[in-house]
Write a protein that holds these residues in place. Structure first.
Motif, PDB file in Angstrom:
ATOM      1  N   ALA A  73       0.802  -1.222   0.000  1.00  0.00           N
ATOM      2  CA  ALA A  73       0.000   0.000   0.000  1.00  0.00           C
ATOM      3  C   ALA A  73       0.832   1.268   0.000  1.00  0.00           C
ATOM      4  O   ALA A  73       0.394   2.319  -0.477  1.00  0.00           O
ATOM      5  N   GLN A 143      -5.158   1.421  -0.529  1.00  0.00           N
ATOM      6  CA  GLN A 143      -5.707   0.070  -0.493  1.00  0.00           C
ATOM      7  C   GLN A 143      -5.836  -0.571  -1.858  1.00  0.00           C
ATOM      8  O   GLN A 143      -5.759  -1.796  -1.996  1.00  0.00           O
ATOM      9  N   ALA A 179      -5.183   1.681   5.154  1.00  0.00           N
ATOM     10  CA  ALA A 179      -5.479   0.945   3.924  1.00  0.00           C
ATOM     11  C   ALA A 179      -5.506  -0.551   4.174  1.00  0.00           C
ATOM     12  O   ALA A 179      -6.267  -1.295   3.558  1.00  0.00           O
ATOM     13  N   GLY A 180      -4.661  -0.997   5.104  1.00  0.00           N
ATOM     14  CA  GLY A 180      -4.628  -2.406   5.477  1.00  0.00           C
ATOM     15  C   GLY A 180      -5.862  -2.859   6.211  1.00  0.00           C
ATOM     16  O   GLY A 180      -6.115  -4.058   6.335  1.00  0.00           O
ATOM     17  N   ILE A 183      -9.022  -3.091   3.189  1.00  0.00           N
ATOM     18  CA  ILE A 183      -9.079  -4.264   2.313  1.00  0.00           C
ATOM     19  C   ILE A 183      -9.763  -5.462   2.968  1.00  0.00           C
ATOM     20  O   ILE A 183     -10.047  -6.451   2.310  1.00  0.00           O
ATOM     21  N   MET A 188     -14.872  -2.667  -0.396  1.00  0.00           N
ATOM     22  CA  MET A 188     -13.754  -1.850   0.071  1.00  0.00           C
ATOM     23  C   MET A 188     -13.976  -0.390  -0.321  1.00  0.00           C
ATOM     24  O   MET A 188     -14.113  -0.061  -1.496  1.00  0.00           O
ATOM     25  N   THR A 190     -12.756   3.009  -1.243  1.00  0.00           N
ATOM     26  CA  THR A 190     -11.478   3.420  -1.829  1.00  0.00           C
ATOM     27  C   THR A 190     -11.271   4.930  -1.874  1.00  0.00           C
ATOM     28  O   THR A 190     -10.156   5.398  -2.112  1.00  0.00           O
ATOM     29  N   GLY A 228     -12.930  -5.743  -2.164  1.00  0.00           N
ATOM     30  CA  GLY A 228     -11.804  -5.914  -1.255  1.00  0.00           C
ATOM     31  C   GLY A 228     -11.352  -7.359  -1.222  1.00  0.00           C
ATOM     32  O   GLY A 228     -11.728  -8.173  -2.067  1.00  0.00           O
TER      33      GLY A 228
END
Length: 335
Positions: A73, A143, A179-180, A183, A188, A190, A228
């Motif tokens: 990411a 992400q 971002a972790g 996902i 997800m 974004t 995701g």
């Protein structure tokens, strides 16, 4: 303790076109997962003992943990290297921590070209390394870069992603921040902000994409979502909830894209905070500095334009959203 959902009705001068299609599940069979999730809302401080200790405990303990860090990411390796140093400070042997070669782009702070890693996600060596881990951590950044790095051009899972799913099913912990965290769910988020989501109204189609002020600067960013990785199958997750005022964004994302509003809540995780998912017990626990907003969208509905001020342009709205806020130590069932 488990908090009861607060039955407060919230009317948003909401947003969005409802044009987002329902997204297919990342994995169909998730009933046999023995692993857990540590989903952090971003900004996790080195001194946040509760989050680090929980992650390491679920990874088998600091003496037995074997951890892989996925840097995809970020634009640099700095955050991955910092997280590795933090884990060492918490007692993990440095040799038991690896920064995995997973990325679809080059990093600006190294001499080598990491964009070549994209072609290696199906290598047996990498998937074999992952299968020997007890934990995987996704650092923050963008992400979409994580998803693109681990999925093939046709949208199917790479061998590396299959290996992550394999160890997760068998008992490994999967964690991530910012971002972790994004996902983790099937849907997800974004991009976009609450104002951008709230302005994207069905009843205001003529001005749907007008998002610049007279000075040419962006006033808001419309909501965007995509598929995701789906490690968490029980609702949509958003992060940086408190610092970036994302309640409206999460509500719209859940209203538009959640497949099963009767069963699944939507979760907004504050910074320096994590929601810990225990799949065996089907529970979520909050750890860290702040809390987690929980949205029950089961009774949410569009508010008719006639109920707004008639002289203003027609807008769509949402009402009947139940909101709870969980503090550190609180637990709820995700079903």
């Amino acid at each position: 303790m488990k908090k009861k959902l607060v039955s407060c009705l919230i009317s948003f001068t909401l947003l969005s076109s409802l044009s987002t299609p329902l997204l297919a599940k990342a994995q169909d069979n998730t009933q046999d997962i023995k692993g857990n999730l540590v989903i952090a809302g971003g900004g996790v401080g080195t001194s946040n003992h509760d989050i680090y200790e929980k992650f390491l405990s679920l990874a088998g303990g600091k003496e037995k943990a074997k951890i892989g860090i996925i840097p995809a990411a970020s634009t640099t390796l700095q955050s991955s290297e910092k997280f590795k140093k933090d884990l060492v400070k918490y007692g993990v042997n440095s040799d038991s921590i690896q920064i995995l070669p997973v990325s679809n782009h080059d990093f600006s702070d190294t001499q080598r070209d990491e964009s070549t890693w994209k072609s290696q996600v199906n290598d047996k060596k990498l998937s074999g390394t992952i299968k020997g881990l007890t934990a995987v951590w996704f650092v923050g950044g963008d992400q979409t870069k994580i998803v693109d790095s681990l999925r093939q051009n046709n949208g199917s899972d790479s061998e590396a992603l299959k290996a992550i799913w394999d160890i997760y099913r068998k008992g490994a912990v999967i964690g991530g921040t910012s971002a972790g965290a994004a996902i983790m769910s099937d849907v997800m988020v974004t991009g976009g902000d609450s104002l951008g989501a709230l302005k994207e109204s069905i009843g205001n189609k003529a001005n749907k994409h007008v998002n610049e002020g007279e000075d040419g600067k962006k006033e808001y960013e419309p909501l965007s979502v995509q598929k995701g990785l789906g490690f968490f199958q029980h609702g949509i997750i958003d992060q940086h909830m408190d610092e970036r005022a994302r309640l409206g964004r999460l509500a719209v994302a859940a209203y538009n894209s959640e497949r099963d509003k009767e069963q699944n809540f939507a979760y907004g995780v504050d910074e320096d905070t994590a929601m810990v998912v225990n799949n065996k017990d089907q529970k979520i626990e909050v750890v860290g500095r702040s809390g987690v907003a929980v949205l029950d969208m089961s009774k949410a509905k569009l508010k008719s334009a006639s109920s707004f001020v008639s002289k203003q342009k027609a807008r769509s709205g949402l009402e009947n959203i139940k909101v709870s806020y969980l503090s550190p130590g609180d637990k709820i069932n995700y079903h």
